[in-house]
Write a protein that holds these residues in place. Structure first.
Motif, mmCIF file in Angstrom:
data_model
loop_
_atom_site.group_PDB
_atom_site.id
_atom_site.type_symbol
_atom_site.label_atom_id
_atom_site.label_comp_id
_atom_site.label_asym_id
_atom_site.label_seq_id
_atom_site.Cartn_x
_atom_site.Cartn_y
_atom_site.Cartn_z
ATOM 1 N N GLN A 161 0.414 -1.373 0.182
ATOM 2 C CA GLN A 161 0.103 0.222 -0.315
ATOM 3 C C GLN A 161 1.043 1.007 -0.001
ATOM 4 O OE1 GLN A 161 -2.685 -0.189 3.263
ATOM 5 N NE2 GLN A 161 -3.999 -1.911 2.734
ATOM 6 N N TYR A 162 1.744 1.320 0.929
ATOM 7 C CA TYR A 162 3.324 2.433 0.501
ATOM 8 C C TYR A 162 3.317 2.749 -0.307
ATOM 9 C CZ TYR A 162 6.830 5.638 2.203
ATOM 10 O OH TYR A 162 7.628 6.571 1.975
ATOM 11 N N PHE A 163 4.037 1.697 -1.114
ATOM 12 C CA PHE A 163 4.994 1.731 -2.715
ATOM 13 C C PHE A 163 3.922 1.865 -3.510
ATOM 14 C CE2 PHE A 163 4.920 -0.475 -6.614
ATOM 15 C CZ PHE A 163 5.757 0.282 -6.827
ATOM 16 N N GLU A 164 1.965 2.019 -3.389
ATOM 17 C CA GLU A 164 1.626 2.543 -4.611
ATOM 18 C C GLU A 164 1.444 4.054 -4.244
ATOM 19 O OE1 GLU A 164 -2.225 -0.476 -3.867
ATOM 20 O OE2 GLU A 164 -1.380 -1.943 -5.092
ATOM 21 N N ARG A 165 0.952 4.378 -3.044
ATOM 22 C CA ARG A 165 0.442 5.414 -2.937
ATOM 23 C C ARG A 165 1.862 6.447 -3.265
ATOM 24 N NH1 ARG A 165 -0.070 4.737 2.690
ATOM 25 N NH2 ARG A 165 1.563 5.606 3.226
ATOM 26 N N MET A 166 3.017 5.745 -2.755
ATOM 27 C CA MET A 166 3.982 6.621 -2.900
ATOM 28 C C MET A 166 4.006 6.736 -4.800
ATOM 29 S SD MET A 166 5.689 7.718 -0.744
ATOM 30 C CE MET A 166 7.594 7.764 -1.806
ATOM 31 N N ASP A 167 3.842 5.637 -5.286
ATOM 32 C CA ASP A 167 3.810 5.863 -7.141
ATOM 33 C C ASP A 167 2.575 6.653 -7.391
ATOM 34 O OD1 ASP A 167 4.686 4.704 -9.559
ATOM 35 O OD2 ASP A 167 3.162 3.885 -10.000
ATOM 36 N N ALA A 168 1.683 7.052 -6.627
ATOM 37 C CA ALA A 168 0.010 7.894 -7.731
ATOM 38 C C ALA A 168 0.117 9.117 -6.772
ATOM 39 C CB ALA A 168 -0.678 7.435 -6.728
ATOM 40 N N ASP A 169 0.840 10.015 -6.480
ATOM 41 C CA ASP A 169 0.746 10.477 -5.416
ATOM 42 C C ASP A 169 2.284 12.030 -6.484
ATOM 43 O OD1 ASP A 169 0.601 13.062 -4.275
ATOM 44 O OD2 ASP A 169 1.691 12.624 -2.270
ATOM 45 N N ILE A 170 1.557 12.428 -6.678
ATOM 46 C CA ILE A 170 1.768 13.544 -7.572
ATOM 47 C C ILE A 170 1.889 15.014 -7.463
ATOM 48 C CG2 ILE A 170 0.873 13.382 -10.038
ATOM 49 C CD1 ILE A 170 -1.101 14.659 -9.579
ATOM 50 N N ASN A 171 1.898 15.097 -5.622
ATOM 51 C CA ASN A 171 2.309 16.468 -5.258
ATOM 52 C C ASN A 171 3.637 16.237 -4.898
ATOM 53 O OD1 ASN A 171 -0.091 18.109 -6.799
ATOM 54 N ND2 ASN A 171 -0.947 16.662 -3.928
ATOM 55 N N VAL A 172 4.459 15.033 -4.707
ATOM 56 C CA VAL A 172 5.918 14.617 -3.745
ATOM 57 C C VAL A 172 6.086 15.839 -3.650
ATOM 58 C CG1 VAL A 172 6.912 13.106 -2.884
ATOM 59 C CG2 VAL A 172 4.251 12.190 -3.834
ATOM 60 N N THR A 173 7.427 16.470 -3.144
ATOM 61 C CA THR A 173 8.714 17.342 -3.583
ATOM 62 C C THR A 173 9.530 16.247 -4.021
ATOM 63 O OG1 THR A 173 8.561 17.281 -1.015
ATOM 64 C CG2 THR A 173 6.913 18.754 -1.768
ATOM 65 N N LYS A 174 10.370 16.636 -4.773
ATOM 66 C CA LYS A 174 11.332 16.875 -4.894
ATOM 67 C C LYS A 174 12.084 15.782 -3.736
ATOM 68 C CE LYS A 174 15.108 18.111 -8.135
ATOM 69 N NZ LYS A 174 15.907 19.126 -8.603
ATOM 70 N N ALA A 175 12.305 16.561 -2.675
ATOM 71 C CA ALA A 175 12.587 16.454 -1.918
ATOM 72 C C ALA A 175 12.514 15.117 -0.621
ATOM 73 C CB ALA A 175 12.947 17.034 -0.722
ATOM 74 N N ASP A 176 11.170 14.652 -1.637
ATOM 75 C CA ASP A 176 10.384 13.754 -1.020
ATOM 76 C C ASP A 176 10.849 12.388 -1.517
ATOM 77 O OD1 ASP A 176 9.147 14.573 1.515
ATOM 78 O OD2 ASP A 176 7.938 15.244 0.238
ATOM 79 N N VAL A 177 10.913 12.507 -2.952
ATOM 80 C CA VAL A 177 11.313 11.821 -4.199
ATOM 81 C C VAL A 177 12.467 11.269 -4.581
ATOM 82 C CG1 VAL A 177 12.159 11.459 -6.147
ATOM 83 C CG2 VAL A 177 9.876 12.546 -5.037
ATOM 84 N N GLU A 178 14.050 12.263 -3.610
ATOM 85 C CA GLU A 178 15.061 12.048 -3.022
ATOM 86 C C GLU A 178 14.638 10.575 -1.719
ATOM 87 O OE1 GLU A 178 17.073 15.445 -2.855
ATOM 88 O OE2 GLU A 178 17.217 15.850 -5.285
ATOM 89 N N LYS A 179 14.021 11.329 -0.967
ATOM 90 C CA LYS A 179 14.110 10.461 0.127
ATOM 91 C C LYS A 179 13.337 9.646 0.233
ATOM 92 C CE LYS A 179 13.368 11.666 5.066
ATOM 93 N NZ LYS A 179 12.757 12.746 6.290
ATOM 94 N N ARG A 180 12.201 8.708 -0.472
ATOM 95 C CA ARG A 180 11.884 8.503 -0.289
ATOM 96 C C ARG A 180 11.192 8.172 -1.885
ATOM 97 N NH1 ARG A 180 7.340 9.110 4.175
ATOM 98 N NH2 ARG A 180 8.590 9.792 5.828
ATOM 99 N N SER A 181 12.039 6.987 -2.585
ATOM 100 C CA SER A 181 11.898 7.027 -4.019
ATOM 101 C C SER A 181 10.788 5.532 -4.337
ATOM 102 C CB SER A 181 13.506 6.491 -4.598
ATOM 103 O OG SER A 181 13.734 5.806 -4.210
ATOM 104 N N SER A 182 10.017 5.860 -5.460
ATOM 105 C CA SER A 182 9.300 4.826 -5.892
ATOM 106 C C SER A 182 10.046 3.224 -6.186
ATOM 107 C CB SER A 182 8.427 5.115 -7.120
ATOM 108 O OG SER A 182 8.051 4.522 -7.765
ATOM 109 N N HIS A 183 11.330 3.603 -6.672
ATOM 110 C CA HIS A 183 12.419 2.238 -6.535
ATOM 111 C C HIS A 183 12.384 1.871 -5.166
ATOM 112 C CE1 HIS A 183 14.360 -0.128 -7.909
ATOM 113 N NE2 HIS A 183 15.579 -0.325 -7.138
#
Length: 578
Positions: free
Chosen positions: A159-181
């Protein structure tokens, strides 16, 4: 629900084991109780046998002369037999106690020891099996919980992976921090863990189901079956012991019956007539009954001899016989001789004296035989020493051989002495007297015939029975078959000086005929020739001598057994004593 069902099963199994433990423990205690009962019965049998033996021993005849006396009577022998049978009867109760101990108590002790060990082993296996199934169940529960936890974690990571992968409002810092991969990798790892937990859970479940089936269908039933077999063997052994308890008693019944039969047979052997004859044989005296007392007619003039001219002589002649014949009614006078009596048993009546003398001679012969046996043994030993000096000194045996020879000589002298006394008393027994051999010879005579053996056993002044003592006269009665009897050269007549000095001329009370010649060498006696007729002035007073007169100047004593006496029936004191 499954957990509740399993918990109920395990609880039920535990309850069953507890119930079986209590029951089997009670069964063992019951066997111990029965064993204690048999032990107490055995102790009762032992004590009973001991008391019976003591009772039998207490009433056994003592080792003394009285025992020989009692053994003559059938009722005494019957009682001794009954006591011996009772002793054997007590032995059978000891056999009962011994068999109860060996066949029941000892066997039950070993059986209980094995039973306790077997029971302990079965319940140990049951507890072990119960612990194993419970442990397997816990392992299954733990793998199940891990599988459940891993599944939840995998779902959460997905569920966490799916939420991370679908959230378009994720900031750049969050992406770096919590990457979808990275979230995908985490989700995949969790899914793998869940899959592993599932496989482990499935494996434990399969294992548990198999162990549970084996537990409830194989292990526990086998343990219960063993406990059941053990319980049945316990009950069966108890039944065998109870049967043995009865058989032990039954086995001795034949012997007990024989003991009782022996008592019955002994009682049936009692013979009153035989016992009464023994009493007669034991106490018969050998005396002949006294003759009738003759009537003394004082209304007629007394016949007197020419020398009987004075009143004093007449009175003396009348009074003297009565004093001399005092105490002749022997059957009615007690024997006051309480001691063992003289060595020759002369204080006893003739028949009893004969028995005692014969018994003494038999004892002496036995003693002589013992001494001779010892002499023979020592002689053989001496011969061995002579042939084999290394075994001993031959001279060491000589002192004992000399002592034995002296003992034999003494015993033989004693035998001769007692045989002499026995011959003397047998000659004077009424059944063997000359009177019986010559009965009827003088029946045509008008005067009363006095038996030659009237001087036999008399009663002494102190009331005891006495015979013709050797110290008084050793002149033995000569059998009538010897035409020329010769008196014993060693015989001595009693001293009659005082009696001749004190007395005056006595009246004639009868006549006598000399059967044998008598020399009369001793003072106070008178010599007679065979067939000579003499006057009797004083009859035998129990000492074996009769006082006779040839003429006014010649008178004296002759052995009563040497003369045949004819008393005048009207003479004072002319009485015959048997």
């Amino acid at each position: 629900m499954i957990e509740e069902r399993m918990g109920d099963c395990w609880s039920h199994t535990k309850d069953q084991f507890e119930n079986l433990e209590k029951h089997t423990q009670w069964g063992i205690e019951y066997v111990e109780k029965y064993s204690k009962f048999v032990k107490e019965r055995s102790e009762i049998e032992i004590n009973y046998a001991k008391q019976i033996r003591n009772l039998s021993k207490k009433y056994q005849p003592k080792k003394n002369s009285r025992e020989e006396e009692e053994s003559k009577y059938t009722f005494c022998r019957a009682f001794v037999t009954a006591l011996n049978e009772l002793n054997d009867y007590a032995g059978q109760h000891e056999v009962i106690a011994e068999n109860l101990t060996s066949q029941i108590i000892t066997e039950l002790s070993r059986f209980l020891q094995d039973l306790k060990g077997e029971r302990k082993s079965y319940f140990h296996d049951g507890r072990k099996a119960q612990q194993h199934i419970e442990s397997s169940w816990k392992q299954l529960e733990a793998s199940k919980r891990r599988f459940e936890r891993d599944c939840k974690e995998a779902d959460k990571a997905q569920q966490y992976f799916e939420r991370m992968d679908a959230d378009i409002n994720v900031t750049k810092a969050d992406v770096e921090k919590r990457s979808s991969h990275k979230a995908r990798q985490q989700a995949q790892m969790r899914h793998q863990m869940a899959a592993d937990s599932k496989a482990e859970y499935a494996s434990y479940l399969q294992k548990f189901n198999q162990e549970q089936s084996e537990h409830y269908y194989t292990i526990i039933p086998n343990i219960f079956q063993k406990l059941q077999d053990m319980e049945e063997r316990r009950i069966d052994r108890l039944g065998v012991c109870m049967k043995t308890f009865a058989d032990v008693d039954r086995q001795v019944l034949p012997i007990v019956g024989k003991c009782l039969d022996g008592m019955t047979k002994a009682a049936e052997c009692i013979d009153p007539k035989t016992d009464s004859k023994q009493v007669v044989e034991s106490y018969k005296s050998g005396f002949e009954p006294p003759g009738d007392v003759e009537f003394e007619d004082y209304g007629q003039a007394m016949k007197r001899s020419p020398s009987d001219t004075s009143l004093s002589n007449s009175r003396e002649s009348k009074e003297k016989p009565s004093s001399k014949t005092k105490g002749k009614l022997w059957p009615f006078i007690k024997n006051k001789n309480k001691g063992s009596g003289p060595e020759d048993f002369s204080h006893l009546p003739p028949e009893q004296r004969r028995k005692k003398l014969q018994g003494k001679i038999d004892e002496l012969h036995k003693d002589i035989q013992k001494e001779m046996d010892q002499r023979d043994a020592l002689t053989k030993m001496k011969d061995v020493y002579i042939k084999n000096p290394q075994m001993g000194d031959p001279s060491s045996v000589d002192p004992r051989l000399i002592e034995i020879a002296q003992n034999i000589e003494k015993l033989q002298f004693e035998v001769q002495k007692f045989e002499g006394w026995l011959a003397e008393v047998e000659e004077k027994m009424p059944s063997r007297s000359d009177t019986h051999r010559r009965s009827g010879i003088y029946e045509t005579q008008n005067s009363t015939t006095v038996s030659n053996n009237c001087a036999q056993d008399r009663e002494s002044p102190d009331g005891s029975y006495t015979e013709e003592q050797n110290s008084e006269s050793q002149v033995k009665e000569i059998p009538s078959t010897n035409p020329n009897p010769i008196p014993n050269p060693t015989s001595t007549a009693p001293e009659f000086d005082d009696e001749f000095d004190d007395e005056e001329t006595l009246p004639t009370i009868g006549t006598c005929k000399a059967l044998y010649p008598f020399e009369g060498h001793n003072e106070g006696t008178i010599s007679v020739a065979e067939g000579e007729l003499l006057y009797v002035i004083e009859e035998d007073k129990g000492d074996g001598w009769t006082r006779v007169r040839r003429n006014e100047d010649e008178e004296g004593y002759v052995p009563t057994s040497y003369v045949e006496v004819f008393l005048e029936t009207n003479a004072k004191g002319a009485m015959t004593y048997i």
